[in-house]
Design an enzyme around this catalytic site. Structure first.
Site, mmCIF file in Angstrom:
data_model
loop_
_atom_site.group_PDB
_atom_site.id
_atom_site.type_symbol
_atom_site.label_atom_id
_atom_site.label_comp_id
_atom_site.label_asym_id
_atom_site.label_seq_id
_atom_site.Cartn_x
_atom_site.Cartn_y
_atom_site.Cartn_z
ATOM 1 N N LYS A 44 50.941 13.463 -62.131
ATOM 2 C CA LYS A 44 51.374 12.145 -61.728
ATOM 3 C C LYS A 44 51.738 12.119 -60.243
ATOM 4 O O LYS A 44 51.792 11.047 -59.638
ATOM 5 C CB LYS A 44 52.631 11.745 -62.533
ATOM 6 C CG LYS A 44 52.468 11.710 -64.028
ATOM 7 C CD LYS A 44 53.820 11.331 -64.650
ATOM 8 C CE LYS A 44 53.893 11.698 -66.111
ATOM 9 N NZ LYS A 44 55.264 11.489 -66.645
ATOM 10 N N GLY A 45 52.039 13.278 -59.697
ATOM 11 C CA GLY A 45 52.682 13.368 -58.382
ATOM 12 C C GLY A 45 51.974 12.664 -57.247
ATOM 13 O O GLY A 45 52.609 12.244 -56.290
ATOM 14 N N GLU A 100 45.987 15.489 -53.678
ATOM 15 C CA GLU A 100 47.045 16.237 -54.381
ATOM 16 C C GLU A 100 48.355 16.079 -53.607
ATOM 17 O O GLU A 100 48.357 16.019 -52.372
ATOM 18 C CB GLU A 100 46.582 17.702 -54.463
ATOM 19 C CG GLU A 100 47.560 18.712 -54.995
ATOM 20 C CD GLU A 100 47.885 18.578 -56.467
ATOM 21 O OE1 GLU A 100 48.306 17.484 -56.888
ATOM 22 O OE2 GLU A 100 47.766 19.582 -57.189
ATOM 23 N N ASP A 104 51.490 24.671 -53.768
ATOM 24 C CA ASP A 104 52.578 25.646 -53.790
ATOM 25 C C ASP A 104 51.934 27.044 -53.891
ATOM 26 O O ASP A 104 51.535 27.619 -52.895
ATOM 27 C CB ASP A 104 53.445 25.265 -54.999
ATOM 28 C CG ASP A 104 54.680 26.103 -55.188
ATOM 29 O OD1 ASP A 104 55.236 26.603 -54.209
ATOM 30 O OD2 ASP A 104 55.112 26.273 -56.339
ATOM 31 N N ARG A 166 61.221 10.306 -58.411
ATOM 32 C CA ARG A 166 59.848 9.995 -57.992
ATOM 33 C C ARG A 166 59.748 8.821 -57.026
ATOM 34 O O ARG A 166 58.865 8.778 -56.183
ATOM 35 C CB ARG A 166 59.035 9.626 -59.243
ATOM 36 C CG ARG A 166 57.861 10.516 -59.490
ATOM 37 C CD ARG A 166 57.032 9.945 -60.608
ATOM 38 N NE ARG A 166 56.960 10.832 -61.753
ATOM 39 C CZ ARG A 166 56.329 12.001 -61.757
ATOM 40 N NH1 ARG A 166 55.730 12.443 -60.686
ATOM 41 N NH2 ARG A 166 56.308 12.741 -62.841
#
Ligand code: 5GP
Length: 183
Positions: A44-45, A100, A104, A166
């Protein structure tokens, strides 16, 4: 400014994010001039980043989304990535850009590059808002990058912790005690 509970400090302000997205969109628009692009948002990011980026592009483009397994409610990674929801679009012979939120360890982006690359798009690139180079475990190419950041858990502008934070308009560092408490 009074910060919400659990937030340590702001890393990127609304103004900095806006300027960075304008820079990324200008670069992408120039690189793909005369071509149509498919933006693939990773849920979802990336949904807020994708929405803002998309509206700054001057080239024709369509959007689609996929979803991969996340870390759940913890802030550590297993290195295992699974696809939860696939694209609706056939990407063969299309110019695809993966959008994206953050890279990380690199496992997720590397997995997506292999998965989508095997479907024989005309081209495949990645546009990433944030990267934590100190955490990288697999080398994965990022063609368009917003910010490099230090090794902290960050939230806001689409990024969450356990589905919280969020909708903060900026990118902020979460206090470690918030995620250490739940481990
Ligand atoms: P990677 O596979 O590169 O280790 O992780 C990629 C995914 O982990 C991102 O798409 C995001 O969902 C999550 N992630 C990694 N670091 C952070 C962070 O600092 N904050 C948030 N909210 N998510 C992160």
């Amino acid at each position: 400014m009074q910060l919400p509970d659990g937030i340590d400090q702001i890393l990127s302000s609304q103004e900095e994010i806006k300027a960075t997205i304008q820079r990324l969109a200008a670069q992408i628009s120039a690189d793909y001039e005369g071509q149509e692009v498919l933006l693939v948002g990773v849920l979802k990011g990336a949904f807020i980043f994708l929405a803002d980026l998309s509206r700054q592009l001057t080239i024709p483009h369509v959007v689609d989304f996929l979803s991969v397994s996340s870390y759940g409610a913890t802030a550590t990674t297993s290195g295992e990535v699974r696809i939860i929801m696939d694209l609706r679009t056939f990407i063969r012979d299309k110019h695809v850009i993966i959008v994206e939120d953050i890279v990380d360890t690199g496992y997720t982006l590397s997995y997506l590059q292999q998965l989508l690359g095997a479907r024989k798009p005309a081209s495949l690139r990645a546009c990433v808002l944030l990267s934590k180079p100190d955490r990288r475990r697999v080398d994965t190419p990022i063609d368009y990058l917003g910010f490099e950041i230090p090794d902290h858990w960050v939230v806001g502008y689409g990024l969450d912790y356990s589905d919280m934070y969020r909708t903060l308009p900026y990118i902020a560092v979460l206090k470690p005690e918030v995620y250490l408490e739940s481990q």
